[in-house]
Scaffold this motif. Structure first.
Motif, mmCIF file in Angstrom:
data_model
loop_
_atom_site.group_PDB
_atom_site.id
_atom_site.type_symbol
_atom_site.label_atom_id
_atom_site.label_comp_id
_atom_site.label_asym_id
_atom_site.label_seq_id
_atom_site.Cartn_x
_atom_site.Cartn_y
_atom_site.Cartn_z
ATOM 1 N N PRO A 117 0.796 -1.225 0.000
ATOM 2 C CA PRO A 117 0.000 0.000 0.000
ATOM 3 C C PRO A 117 0.833 1.282 0.000
ATOM 4 O O PRO A 117 0.328 2.342 -0.385
ATOM 5 C CB PRO A 117 -0.817 -0.102 1.303
ATOM 6 C CG PRO A 117 -0.855 -1.541 1.622
ATOM 7 C CD PRO A 117 0.459 -2.087 1.151
ATOM 8 N N LEU A 118 2.083 1.189 0.425
ATOM 9 C CA LEU A 118 2.934 2.381 0.484
ATOM 10 C C LEU A 118 3.764 2.585 -0.783
ATOM 11 O O LEU A 118 4.549 3.535 -0.854
ATOM 12 C CB LEU A 118 3.851 2.311 1.710
ATOM 13 C CG LEU A 118 3.120 2.352 3.064
ATOM 14 C CD1 LEU A 118 4.103 2.199 4.208
ATOM 15 C CD2 LEU A 118 2.331 3.648 3.213
ATOM 16 N N LEU A 119 3.592 1.727 -1.780
ATOM 17 C CA LEU A 119 4.242 1.963 -3.066
ATOM 18 C C LEU A 119 3.676 3.221 -3.708
ATOM 19 O O LEU A 119 2.545 3.632 -3.420
ATOM 20 C CB LEU A 119 4.001 0.779 -4.009
ATOM 21 C CG LEU A 119 4.647 -0.554 -3.624
ATOM 22 C CD1 LEU A 119 4.114 -1.668 -4.518
ATOM 23 C CD2 LEU A 119 6.167 -0.473 -3.713
ATOM 24 N N ALA A 120 4.455 3.835 -4.581
ATOM 25 C CA ALA A 120 3.955 5.008 -5.311
ATOM 26 C C ALA A 120 2.700 4.622 -6.086
ATOM 27 O O ALA A 120 2.664 3.573 -6.744
ATOM 28 C CB ALA A 120 5.023 5.536 -6.258
ATOM 29 N N GLU A 121 1.688 5.467 -5.984
ATOM 30 C CA GLU A 121 0.417 5.165 -6.638
ATOM 31 C C GLU A 121 0.621 4.930 -8.135
ATOM 32 O O GLU A 121 1.325 5.677 -8.807
ATOM 33 C CB GLU A 121 -0.564 6.320 -6.434
ATOM 34 C CG GLU A 121 -1.949 6.050 -6.978
ATOM 35 C CD GLU A 121 -2.915 7.184 -6.718
ATOM 36 O OE1 GLU A 121 -4.072 7.085 -7.151
ATOM 37 O OE2 GLU A 121 -2.508 8.187 -6.078
ATOM 38 N N GLY A 122 0.036 3.874 -8.627
ATOM 39 C CA GLY A 122 0.141 3.537 -10.044
ATOM 40 C C GLY A 122 1.258 2.569 -10.370
ATOM 41 O O GLY A 122 1.332 2.078 -11.495
ATOM 42 N N THR A 123 2.133 2.270 -9.382
ATOM 43 C CA THR A 123 3.251 1.357 -9.641
ATOM 44 C C THR A 123 2.992 -0.050 -9.113
ATOM 45 O O THR A 123 3.813 -0.937 -9.315
ATOM 46 C CB THR A 123 4.561 1.875 -9.006
ATOM 47 O OG1 THR A 123 4.450 1.818 -7.573
ATOM 48 C CG2 THR A 123 4.862 3.298 -9.442
#
Length: 201
Positions: A117-123
């Motif tokens: 969930p803490l990955l950059a959004e869209g990646t």
């Protein structure tokens, strides 16, 4: 950040809480000596414990302060400074100096501590394809993360389990089991946390 993270878990351990649930869960899925990648390893709590349990471990994290703490504690784990969105390059750079097997392919990849969930959004889908790509055929991806604001360092969950499972399916990963906690409590729709085990096709 690394100091604050370690202090939090030291406090939890002092209160009597088992802080090695993730490592115990993963170790039970693989034989001794298994090759494990701790994706988003932070200060190395999970990877270090897995190494103590006999696994051959590699930890990758993008935060140098976290990795500095990990390196200060254990020389048994191969530590790599790198972004999960560029994982093949990070592993390739390390491959020439890593002990045999620690640059992959891996028997298990673990992403604990709300890494996904803490990955950059869209990646997210891209990173899951990369994680699947470093697994051997039949290898396992184990991820635990919160499903609501009460279980995340975010006001709300950026995605749900149905979306996560679609990303995994797109990465040739098949759901095998799902639990509500790292100690194997049964999954229920109302739970705010999930531990998912997917197998690479």
């Amino acid at each position: 950040m690394g100091d604050r993270y370690d202090e939090r878990f030291a406090s939890l351990a002092a209160s009597g809480l088992d802080i090695h649930g993730e490592a115990s869960f993963c170790a039970a899925l693989v034989p001794a000596g298994a090759r494990i990648l701790d994706a988003g390893c932070g200060t190395g709590r999970v990877a270090i414990r897995l190494a103590e349990l006999g696994c051959s471990c590699t930890g990758v994290d993008v935060d140098p302060s976290m990795l500095a703490r990990a390196k200060a504690v254990s020389g048994e784990v191969t530590w790599i400074l790198g972004d999960l969105a560029n994982l093949p390059a990070a592993l390739a750079d390390q491959g020439a100096t890593a002990p045999a097997g620690r640059a992959g392919p891996f028997d298990l990849v673990v992403a604990a501590g709300n890494v996904i969930p803490l990955l950059a959004e869209g990646t997210e889908a891209h990173v899951l394809r990369l994680l699947a790509g470093v697994l051997r055929p039949g290898g396992l991806l184990v991820a635990g993360f919160g499903l609501d604001g009460a279980h995340l360092p975010l006001p709300e969950a950026p995605f749900g389990l149905a979306e996560y499972d679609r990303w995994c399916a797109g990465a040739s990963l098949t759901l095998e089991r799902r639990f509500a906690t790292w100690d194997g409590a049964p999954d229920r729709p109302e739970d705010g946390y999930a531990v998912s085990v997917h197998r690479r096709d």
